[in-house]
Design a protein around this motif. Structure first.
Motif, PDB file in Angstrom:
ATOM      1  N   LEU A 149      56.163  23.877  26.608  1.00 18.43           N
ATOM      2  CA  LEU A 149      55.151  24.311  25.655  1.00 18.43           C
ATOM      3  C   LEU A 149      55.135  25.830  25.495  1.00 18.43           C
ATOM      4  CD1 LEU A 149      52.213  21.924  26.600  1.00 18.43           C
ATOM      5  CD2 LEU A 149      53.627  21.841  24.540  1.00 18.43           C
ATOM      6  N   SER A 150      55.341  26.560  26.580  1.00 15.75           N
ATOM      7  CA  SER A 150      55.379  28.022  26.515  1.00 15.75           C
ATOM      8  C   SER A 150      56.545  28.498  25.663  1.00 15.75           C
ATOM      9  CB  SER A 150      55.478  28.618  27.915  1.00 15.75           C
ATOM     10  OG  SER A 150      54.314  28.365  28.643  1.00 15.75           O
ATOM     11  N   ALA A 151      57.697  27.900  25.862  1.00 11.46           N
ATOM     12  CA  ALA A 151      58.878  28.266  25.075  1.00 11.46           C
ATOM     13  C   ALA A 151      58.657  27.942  23.604  1.00 11.46           C
ATOM     14  CB  ALA A 151      60.112  27.541  25.606  1.00 11.46           C
ATOM     15  N   GLN A 152      58.063  26.799  23.332  1.00  4.78           N
ATOM     16  CA  GLN A 152      57.771  26.413  21.945  1.00  4.78           C
ATOM     17  C   GLN A 152      56.795  27.402  21.314  1.00  4.78           C
ATOM     18  OE1 GLN A 152      55.926  22.573  21.608  1.00  4.78           O
ATOM     19  NE2 GLN A 152      56.154  22.494  19.410  1.00  4.78           N
ATOM     20  N   SER A 153      55.780  27.798  22.044  1.00  6.62           N
ATOM     21  CA  SER A 153      54.797  28.752  21.545  1.00  6.62           C
ATOM     22  C   SER A 153      55.437  30.102  21.263  1.00  6.62           C
ATOM     23  CB  SER A 153      53.665  28.905  22.564  1.00  6.62           C
ATOM     24  OG  SER A 153      52.752  29.875  22.144  1.00  6.62           O
ATOM     25  N   GLN A 154      56.315  30.547  22.152  1.00  6.16           N
ATOM     26  CA  GLN A 154      57.005  31.828  21.949  1.00  6.16           C
ATOM     27  C   GLN A 154      57.892  31.784  20.712  1.00  6.16           C
ATOM     28  OE1 GLN A 154      58.974  32.645  25.652  1.00  6.16           O
ATOM     29  NE2 GLN A 154      57.092  33.307  26.648  1.00  6.16           N
ATOM     30  N   ARG A 155      58.579  30.649  20.509  1.00  2.00           N
ATOM     31  CA  ARG A 155      59.415  30.509  19.312  1.00  2.00           C
ATOM     32  C   ARG A 155      58.557  30.575  18.053  1.00  2.00           C
ATOM     33  NH1 ARG A 155      61.880  26.590  22.358  1.00  2.00           N
ATOM     34  NH2 ARG A 155      60.846  24.923  21.228  1.00  2.00           N
ATOM     35  N   MET A 156      57.406  29.901  18.080  1.00  2.00           N
ATOM     36  CA  MET A 156      56.521  29.895  16.920  1.00  2.00           C
ATOM     37  C   MET A 156      55.969  31.295  16.659  1.00  2.00           C
ATOM     38  SD  MET A 156      54.596  26.258  17.437  1.00  2.00           S
ATOM     39  CE  MET A 156      53.559  26.419  16.013  1.00  2.00           C
ATOM     40  N   ASP A 157      55.628  32.023  17.731  1.00  2.00           N
ATOM     41  CA  ASP A 157      55.136  33.393  17.573  1.00  2.00           C
ATOM     42  C   ASP A 157      56.204  34.274  16.934  1.00  2.00           C
ATOM     43  OD1 ASP A 157      52.667  32.808  18.631  1.00  2.00           O
ATOM     44  OD2 ASP A 157      53.088  33.685  20.601  1.00  2.00           O
ATOM     45  N   LYS A 158      57.435  34.150  17.397  1.00  2.00           N
ATOM     46  CA  LYS A 158      58.516  34.960  16.852  1.00  2.00           C
ATOM     47  C   LYS A 158      58.751  34.624  15.389  1.00  2.00           C
ATOM     48  CE  LYS A 158      60.950  35.785  21.163  1.00  2.00           C
ATOM     49  NZ  LYS A 158      62.140  35.507  21.952  1.00  2.00           N
ATOM     50  N   GLU A 159      58.744  33.343  15.055  1.00  2.00           N
ATOM     51  CA  GLU A 159      58.939  32.936  13.670  1.00  2.00           C
ATOM     52  C   GLU A 159      57.773  33.414  12.811  1.00  2.00           C
ATOM     53  OE1 GLU A 159      59.420  28.724  13.841  1.00  2.00           O
ATOM     54  OE2 GLU A 159      61.333  28.861  14.889  1.00  2.00           O
ATOM     55  N   GLY A 160      56.573  33.307  13.330  1.00  2.00           N
ATOM     56  CA  GLY A 160      55.395  33.746  12.587  1.00  2.00           C
ATOM     57  C   GLY A 160      55.387  35.237  12.384  1.00  2.00           C
ATOM     58  N   ASN A 161      55.745  36.006  13.417  1.00  2.00           N
ATOM     59  CA  ASN A 161      55.797  37.457  13.289  1.00  2.00           C
ATOM     60  C   ASN A 161      56.860  37.884  12.296  1.00  2.00           C
ATOM     61  OD1 ASN A 161      53.720  37.838  15.083  1.00  2.00           O
ATOM     62  ND2 ASN A 161      55.061  38.115  16.848  1.00  2.00           N
ATOM     63  N   GLY A 162      57.980  37.194  12.285  1.00  2.00           N
ATOM     64  CA  GLY A 162      59.016  37.502  11.309  1.00  2.00           C
ATOM     65  C   GLY A 162      58.540  37.243   9.895  1.00  2.00           C
ATOM     66  N   PHE A 163      57.781  36.184   9.712  1.00  2.00           N
ATOM     67  CA  PHE A 163      57.241  35.865   8.401  1.00  2.00           C
ATOM     68  C   PHE A 163      56.241  36.929   7.965  1.00  2.00           C
ATOM     69  CE2 PHE A 163      53.964  33.853   5.757  1.00  2.00           C
ATOM     70  CZ  PHE A 163      54.752  33.460   4.688  1.00  2.00           C
ATOM     71  N   LYS A 164      55.372  37.342   8.889  1.00  2.00           N
ATOM     72  CA  LYS A 164      54.389  38.379   8.565  1.00  2.00           C
ATOM     73  C   LYS A 164      55.079  39.690   8.194  1.00  2.00           C
ATOM     74  CE  LYS A 164      50.893  36.474  11.628  1.00  2.00           C
ATOM     75  NZ  LYS A 164      50.203  36.634  12.906  1.00  2.00           N
ATOM     76  N   GLU A 165      56.115  40.035   8.949  1.00  2.00           N
ATOM     77  CA  GLU A 165      56.853  41.278   8.682  1.00  2.00           C
ATOM     78  C   GLU A 165      57.515  41.214   7.296  1.00  2.00           C
ATOM     79  OE1 GLU A 165      58.004  45.063   9.141  1.00  2.00           O
ATOM     80  OE2 GLU A 165      56.722  43.964  10.519  1.00  2.00           O
ATOM     81  N   ALA A 166      58.136  40.098   6.961  1.00  2.00           N
ATOM     82  CA  ALA A 166      58.774  39.942   5.661  1.00  2.00           C
ATOM     83  C   ALA A 166      57.727  40.011   4.541  1.00  2.00           C
ATOM     84  CB  ALA A 166      59.534  38.609   5.598  1.00  2.00           C
ATOM     85  N   SER A 167      56.561  39.453   4.766  1.00  2.00           N
ATOM     86  CA  SER A 167      55.498  39.501   3.756  1.00  2.00           C
ATOM     87  C   SER A 167      55.032  40.937   3.542  1.00  2.00           C
ATOM     88  CB  SER A 167      54.303  38.640   4.194  1.00  2.00           C
ATOM     89  OG  SER A 167      54.671  37.299   4.265  1.00  2.00           O
ATOM     90  N   ARG A 168      54.920  41.695   4.635  1.00  2.00           N
ATOM     91  CA  ARG A 168      54.495  43.097   4.536  1.00  2.00           C
ATOM     92  C   ARG A 168      55.511  43.911   3.737  1.00  2.00           C
ATOM     93  NH1 ARG A 168      53.551  44.868  10.246  1.00  2.00           N
ATOM     94  NH2 ARG A 168      53.070  42.724  10.603  1.00  2.00           N
ATOM     95  N   ARG A 169      56.781  43.665   3.989  1.00  2.00           N
ATOM     96  CA  ARG A 169      57.837  44.415   3.285  1.00  2.00           C
ATOM     97  C   ARG A 169      57.825  44.110   1.794  1.00  2.00           C
ATOM     98  NH1 ARG A 169      62.604  43.097   7.491  1.00  2.00           N
ATOM     99  NH2 ARG A 169      61.833  44.363   9.211  1.00  2.00           N
ATOM    100  N   ALA A 170      57.499  42.863   1.450  1.00  2.00           N
ATOM    101  CA  ALA A 170      57.513  42.448   0.042  1.00  2.00           C
ATOM    102  C   ALA A 170      56.369  43.094  -0.738  1.00  2.00           C
ATOM    103  CB  ALA A 170      57.419  40.928  -0.051  1.00  2.00           C
ATOM    104  N   GLN A 171      55.342  43.529  -0.063  1.00  2.00           N
ATOM    105  CA  GLN A 171      54.179  44.098  -0.762  1.00  2.00           C
ATOM    106  C   GLN A 171      54.421  45.456  -1.205  1.00  2.00           C
ATOM    107  OE1 GLN A 171      50.896  43.659   1.960  1.00  2.00           O
ATOM    108  NE2 GLN A 171      50.706  41.483   1.532  1.00  2.00           N
TER     109      GLN A 171
END
Length: 68
Positions: A46-68
């Motif tokens: 579960l910890s590994a899954q959570s870390q993967r989701m955090d990394k994917e989510g942070n990447g999405f947030k970063e890409a959204s910020r760049r697009a603005q």
């Protein structure tokens, strides 16, 4: 998910460990669930899954910020 009272968990610690290796165990105190005990392997998964989701989510947030 199994349920045990805090008293039973204390008095039957070996049983708690054996049960938690097979499934989640909810420990209750005064009839209310207070903690969940799980196998170390399940916690790692579960910890590994959570870390993967955090990394994917942070990447999405970063890409959204760049697009603005």
């Amino acid at each position: 998910m199994k349920t045990m009272s805090a008293r039973d968990a204390k008095n039957c610690f070996g049983l708690l460990i054996d049960t938690a290796r097979a499934e989640l165990v909810l420990i209750q105190k005064h009839g209310r669930g207070v903690v969940v005990v799980m196998a170390a392997e399940e916690f790692k998964r579960l910890s590994a899954q959570s870390q993967r989701m955090d990394k994917e989510g942070n990447g999405f947030k970063e890409a959204s910020r760049r697009a603005q």
